[in-house]
Design an enzyme around this catalytic site. Structure first.
Site, PDB file in Angstrom:
ATOM      1  N   SER A 133      36.187  43.949  30.650  1.00  0.00           N
ATOM      2  CA  SER A 133      36.395  42.683  30.041  1.00  0.00           C
ATOM      3  C   SER A 133      37.416  42.817  28.946  1.00  0.00           C
ATOM      4  O   SER A 133      37.935  42.032  28.511  1.00  0.00           O
ATOM      5  CB  SER A 133      35.075  42.246  29.516  1.00  0.00           C
ATOM      6  OG  SER A 133      34.183  41.933  30.378  1.00  0.00           O
TER       7      SER A 133
ATOM      8  N   HIS B 206      39.150  40.798  37.136  1.00  0.00           N
ATOM      9  CA  HIS B 206      38.167  40.672  36.110  1.00  0.00           C
ATOM     10  C   HIS B 206      37.452  39.262  36.722  1.00  0.00           C
ATOM     11  O   HIS B 206      37.798  38.249  36.804  1.00  0.00           O
ATOM     12  CB  HIS B 206      38.614  40.169  34.757  1.00  0.00           C
ATOM     13  CG  HIS B 206      37.701  39.801  33.796  1.00  0.00           C
ATOM     14  ND1 HIS B 206      38.227  39.008  32.443  1.00  0.00           N
ATOM     15  CD2 HIS B 206      36.448  40.488  33.304  1.00  0.00           C
ATOM     16  CE1 HIS B 206      37.074  39.031  31.579  1.00  0.00           C
ATOM     17  NE2 HIS B 206      36.358  39.677  32.226  1.00  0.00           N
TER      18      HIS B 206
ATOM     19  N   GLU C 287      40.441  36.925  37.084  1.00  0.00           N
ATOM     20  CA  GLU C 287      41.541  37.027  36.302  1.00  0.00           C
ATOM     21  C   GLU C 287      42.168  38.232  36.761  1.00  0.00           C
ATOM     22  O   GLU C 287      41.419  39.444  36.646  1.00  0.00           O
ATOM     23  CB  GLU C 287      41.044  37.179  34.845  1.00  0.00           C
ATOM     24  CG  GLU C 287      42.117  36.991  33.859  1.00  0.00           C
ATOM     25  CD  GLU C 287      41.635  36.914  32.209  1.00  0.00           C
ATOM     26  OE1 GLU C 287      40.445  37.216  32.132  1.00  0.00           O
ATOM     27  OE2 GLU C 287      42.188  36.196  31.375  1.00  0.00           O
TER      28      GLU C 287
ATOM     29  N   ASN D  71      39.326  35.696  27.488  1.00  0.00           N
ATOM     30  CA  ASN D  71      38.834  36.033  26.138  1.00  0.00           C
ATOM     31  C   ASN D  71      39.355  35.777  25.035  1.00  0.00           C
ATOM     32  O   ASN D  71      39.014  35.481  23.828  1.00  0.00           O
ATOM     33  CB  ASN D  71      37.997  37.632  26.529  1.00  0.00           C
ATOM     34  CG  ASN D  71      36.828  37.482  27.448  1.00  0.00           C
ATOM     35  OD1 ASN D  71      36.258  36.714  27.507  1.00  0.00           O
ATOM     36  ND2 ASN D  71      36.548  38.634  28.000  1.00  0.00           N
TER      37      ASN D  71
HETATM   38  P1  NAD Z   1      25.272  46.511  33.851  1.00  0.00           P
HETATM   39  O1  NAD Z   1      24.975  47.251  32.457  1.00  0.00           O
HETATM   40  O2  NAD Z   1      24.418  45.131  34.258  1.00  0.00           O
HETATM   41  O3  NAD Z   1      25.551  47.376  34.912  1.00  0.00           O
HETATM   42  C1  NAD Z   1      26.502  48.590  34.885  1.00  0.00           C
HETATM   43  C2  NAD Z   1      25.864  49.595  35.994  1.00  0.00           C
HETATM   44  O4  NAD Z   1      26.874  50.822  35.928  1.00  0.00           O
HETATM   45  C3  NAD Z   1      24.399  50.108  35.885  1.00  0.00           C
HETATM   46  O5  NAD Z   1      23.712  49.586  36.979  1.00  0.00           O
HETATM   47  C4  NAD Z   1      24.776  51.658  35.422  1.00  0.00           C
HETATM   48  O6  NAD Z   1      23.667  52.237  36.234  1.00  0.00           O
HETATM   49  C5  NAD Z   1      25.802  51.668  36.211  1.00  0.00           C
HETATM   50  N1  NAD Z   1      26.691  52.988  35.922  1.00  0.00           N
HETATM   51  C6  NAD Z   1      26.670  53.618  34.752  1.00  0.00           C
HETATM   52  N2  NAD Z   1      27.413  54.797  34.825  1.00  0.00           N
HETATM   53  C7  NAD Z   1      27.839  54.916  36.161  1.00  0.00           C
HETATM   54  C8  NAD Z   1      28.574  55.942  36.935  1.00  0.00           C
HETATM   55  N3  NAD Z   1      28.766  57.099  36.141  1.00  0.00           N
HETATM   56  N4  NAD Z   1      28.577  55.771  38.143  1.00  0.00           N
HETATM   57  C9  NAD Z   1      28.299  54.666  38.852  1.00  0.00           C
HETATM   58  N5  NAD Z   1      27.510  53.697  38.199  1.00  0.00           N
HETATM   59  C10 NAD Z   1      27.343  53.726  36.805  1.00  0.00           C
HETATM   60  O7  NAD Z   1      26.923  45.702  33.336  1.00  0.00           O
HETATM   61  P2  NAD Z   1      27.797  44.738  33.808  1.00  0.00           P
HETATM   62  O8  NAD Z   1      27.423  43.444  32.959  1.00  0.00           O
HETATM   63  O9  NAD Z   1      27.747  44.271  35.456  1.00  0.00           O
HETATM   64  O10 NAD Z   1      29.219  44.994  33.464  1.00  0.00           O
HETATM   65  C11 NAD Z   1      29.767  45.941  34.108  1.00  0.00           C
HETATM   66  C12 NAD Z   1      31.298  45.684  34.094  1.00  0.00           C
HETATM   67  O11 NAD Z   1      31.951  44.600  34.227  1.00  0.00           O
HETATM   68  C13 NAD Z   1      31.745  46.024  32.456  1.00  0.00           C
HETATM   69  O12 NAD Z   1      33.106  46.789  32.382  1.00  0.00           O
HETATM   70  C14 NAD Z   1      31.746  44.750  31.881  1.00  0.00           C
HETATM   71  O13 NAD Z   1      32.748  44.837  30.752  1.00  0.00           O
HETATM   72  C15 NAD Z   1      32.316  43.885  32.834  1.00  0.00           C
HETATM   73  N6  NAD Z   1      32.281  42.477  32.930  1.00  0.00           N
HETATM   74  C16 NAD Z   1      30.906  41.875  32.776  1.00  0.00           C
HETATM   75  C17 NAD Z   1      30.797  40.450  32.477  1.00  0.00           C
HETATM   76  C18 NAD Z   1      29.544  39.834  32.301  1.00  0.00           C
HETATM   77  O14 NAD Z   1      29.191  38.973  32.120  1.00  0.00           O
HETATM   78  N7  NAD Z   1      28.341  40.889  32.061  1.00  0.00           N
HETATM   79  C19 NAD Z   1      31.937  39.537  32.855  1.00  0.00           C
HETATM   80  C20 NAD Z   1      32.807  40.428  33.310  1.00  0.00           C
HETATM   81  C21 NAD Z   1      33.311  41.535  33.328  1.00  0.00           C
END
Ligand code: NAD
Length: 299
Positions: free
Chosen positions: A127, A148, A160, A198
């Site tokens: 993000s 994204h 995005e 954003n």
């Molecule tokens: P989350 O914390 O729900 O999930 C992240 C996952 O990554 C976890 O299950 C964790 O175990 C796993 N992980 C950590 N290290 C790892 C590794 N070395 N190998 C494999 N898996 C690993 O996070 P999320 O909200 O799903 O966000 C993930 C990405 O998406 C981030 O970059 C975030 O910025 C982006 N994002 C989030 C949102 C949102 O609204 N939550 C929206 C758009 C983008």
């Protein structure tokens, strides 16, 4: 040599790294579109939760009559969950949706790139981290791009697409075609802090918190004003609670540092809520108290 752009490689298989909130949704929409998906997480428990979430989401669609039982079962069958990065070796694209920490993401790429075929594309769902900087840590900056997705992925129509400075036209075309296959609409952004959505959304949320801090209005009047006055489905404070106030604060810091303009300085009241552990929906309290039904404003 011709100047015609290289034909976009067709994406026939997808890898997803990170089976959290976003990775699960991405795996689900890819599988529902008929693509085989390898879903990798370091935590086996996250994978179990992910597969249960996919089933629950698709069951709901079966209940509504929008997906047949056979299509649900086929989609679930297309997702291969696992904890081993090696399973991603044959994927045409890997979409990284791991925790939002730069060092963690670059460590993943360091492990992943030697396993991938040279022509495979690597996409990040970040993000807020620079796509160009992430790309520079890999062996394939031209085949690296931002995809994204928005939360919840199966519902939100937008992807995005973020071009790093070295992203090739054929990589861009390939992910545009993939997004279309997933039924998504794309908006392409150049790689500047906050990209498009954003960059514009967070200053609005931040301004809403300044208005609250200064007593221009209370939570309800600010949200009602923006909902009904500008035709948005959620007010900015309600939306901030949904995104997570810690996430809002961290994206504002990226905008402030990356663009160097004081107009992006995070509102002190937002920082105070985060320091208190009032992070929004996920912690049960933010600008609203979610312990009550319906949630009640906290100011
Ligand atoms: P989350 O914390 O729900 O999930 C992240 C996952 O990554 C976890 O299950 C964790 O175990 C796993 N992980 C950590 N290290 C790892 C590794 N070395 N190998 C494999 N898996 C690993 O996070 P999320 O909200 O799903 O966000 C993930 C990405 O998406 C981030 O970059 C975030 O910025 C982006 N994002 C989030 C949102 C949102 O609204 N939550 C929206 C758009 C983008």
């Amino acid at each position: 040599m011709s100047d015609a752009p290289a034909a976009a490689p067709e994406i026939r298989s997808v890898g997803v790294i990170g089976a959290g909130q976003m990775g699960v949704g991405i795996a689900q929409v890819c599988a529902a579109a008929g693509l085989p998906v390898v879903l990798v997480d370091v935590q086996a428990a996250a994978l179990d939760k992910a597969m249960a979430a996919v089933r629950r989401n698709l069951d709901r669609q079966v209940g509504k009559g929008t997906v047949s039982e056979a299509d649900r079962d086929a989609a679930i069958g297309r997702i291969a969950p696992g904890t081993e990065m090696g399973a991603l070796g044959d994927c045409d694209i890997v979409i990284e949706a791991a925790t939002e920490k730069e060092a963690l993401k670059t460590a993943i790429y360091g492990q992943l790139c030697p396993i991938l075929r040279p022509e495979a594309i690597l996409a990040t769902n970040t993000s807020s981290i620079s796509v160009t900087r992430l790309a520079a840590s890999t062996d394939r900056p031209d085949r690296f791009i931002g995809m994204h997705f928005f939360n919840p992925v199966p519902v939100m129509k937008l992807v995005e697409v973020i071009r790093g400075i070295a992203t090739s036209d054929s990589t861009h075309a390939a992910v545009e075609a993939l997004a279309a296959r997933l039924g998504k609409t794309t908006a392409t952004a150049e790689d500047f802090p906050g990209f498009i959505v954003n960059r514009i959304l967070l200053p609005m949320i931040n301004e809403a918190v300044f208005a609250l801090q200064e007593g221009v209005g209370d939570v309800r009047s600010i949200d009602t004003g923006m909902k009904l006055g500008t035709n948005q489905p959620m007010g900015p404070l309600e939306l901030a609670d949904f995104i997570g106030l810690d996430t809002c604060l961290s994206i504002l810091r990226v905008l402030h540092e990356g663009l160097g303009d004081s107009k992006y300085r995070p509102c002190p009241l937002l920082a105070k809520y985060v320091e208190a552990g009032w992070l929004g929906r996920k912690s049960g309290r933010g600008f609203y108290d979610y312990g009550q039904e319906p949630p009640q404003p906290t100011r």
